[in-house]
Enzyme design. Structure first.
Site: not given
Length: 356
Positions: A62, A210-211
């Site tokens: 990512h 992604e986070e």
């Protein structure tokens, strides 16, 4: 690898605002692969075709980093903010940040009271990030607006990669290793596959968001028809003295071969193949069981009718902070095992849950 990592971590790309990273990655890999495209969300897809028939492998990392976003400009020019991703309120005070405005970058500091006022405060109190503010030196709200700050301005830690100790340690400290380190590994692999015979095809997917819940990977996974997938990400080691640390993962002990996290139970055939190759090639590794994190592998594994998925983890200290630490030895071991895995793929190879 060091220069590549410096370039990647120097880019400004918090969750949902990864444009500089998407563009840089797209431009960097174009000459290394056969096809490149960027989807509507910002995920970058780069496909390199092998010289003979074989499986289609997806490798993913990512591009986003944890950060912040401007929420309000106070009348005195200080900036209130919200989090993008999993930042720990205990780490925020007095840290340098970088704001990306339409007029350019600004340096800011997350403010705190002077040490001289500490005697009048509750020393055990951890203030919520919504009580904090960023100081960019603006004299008032109008000045902050003139500097280019607006509601929605994306913010990251100030770029700062350097050796930890000195060059003899082989360790680096900086922001954004999660997961620009994984992106660096994939780009380095694509460079090393240039002119090399391998079977099938490799699609590198550099994902966004992604986070904040594997969002980019969820979208990306539906766009690929893969036979096997390997996700790359950092993982938090447990080799420091705090009472919660169990010393099951260590910095400098090699790449992590994922067994389990909260998003994925690694496919046993993929996991076992990675372990077999690491043993045969004498690549240092450690098995990873850590329910405290998730990776894009969790989203990829659920795509279509299910994709056999494994994860290679790059050990890291102080994750989601401006001073993340990685060991180059672990980074190179991750790259080498990924490369060996890709080169081991053959026509007709399948990763079955039940062996006939």
């Amino acid at each position: 690898m060091q220069k590549l990592l410096e370039q990647l971590t120097g880019l400004h790309g918090p969750c949902g605002n990864e444009q500089p990273v998407s563009k840089w990655v797209r431009d960097r890999v174009t000459a290394l692969v056969d096809e490149v495209r960027v989807d509507a969300l910002g995920n970058v897809f780069a496909t390199k075709k092998g010289t003979k028939p074989g499986p289609h492998a997806v490798i993913t990392a990512h591009m986003d980093e944890v950060g912040f976003i401007a929420k309000k400009i106070e009348e005195n020019g200080l900036i209130r903010f919200e989090k993008l991703g999993g930042n720990d309120d205990r780490l925020l005070l007095t840290q340098k940040v970088q704001l990306r405005t339409k007029k350019g970058f600004l340096t800011g500091v997350i403010g705190s009271i002077s040490a001289h006022y500490a005697k009048f405060d509750d020393a055990s109190k951890v203030r919520n990030h919504r009580q904090l503010y960023i100081d960019i030196g603006a004299k008032d709200k109008e000045h902050a607006l003139e500097l280019g700050v607006e509601v929605g301005t994306p913010i990251t830690w100030k770029p700062n990669m350097e050796y930890l100790g000195n060059e003899s340690t082989g360790r680096f400290v900086g922001k954004g290793f999660d997961d620009r380190a994984g992106c660096a590994v994939i780009i380095k692999l694509l460079e090393e596959l240039d002119g090399v015979d391998f079977a099938g095809a490799v699609t590198a997917v550099f994902t966004v968001q992604e986070e904040v819940g594997l969002r980019g990977a969820q979208v990306a996974a539906r766009q690929v028809d893969a036979d096997v997938a390997i996700a790359l990400d950092t993982t938090a080691v447990s080799d420091t003295p705090e009472e919660t640390m169990d010393r099951s993962l260590a910095l400098g002990a090699g790449t992590g071969i994922k067994v389990l996290d909260f998003s994925l139970i690694s496919h046993p055939a993929v996991r076992d193949k990675l372990i077999q190759l690491a043993d045969e090639q004498e690549i240092i590794y450690q098995k990873e069981i850590f329910p405290g994190i998730g990776t894009d592998g969790g989203a990829i594994s659920l795509a279509n009718e299910g994709i056999p998925t494994g994860v290679l983890s790059i050990p890291s200290r102080y994750a989601h902070s401006p001073v993340e630490v990685i060991d180059m030895k672990d980074l190179l071991a991750t790259k080498e095992l990924l490369k060996v895995f890709i080169l081991s793929l053959e026509d007709g190879m399948k990763f079955l849950f039940i062996e006939d």
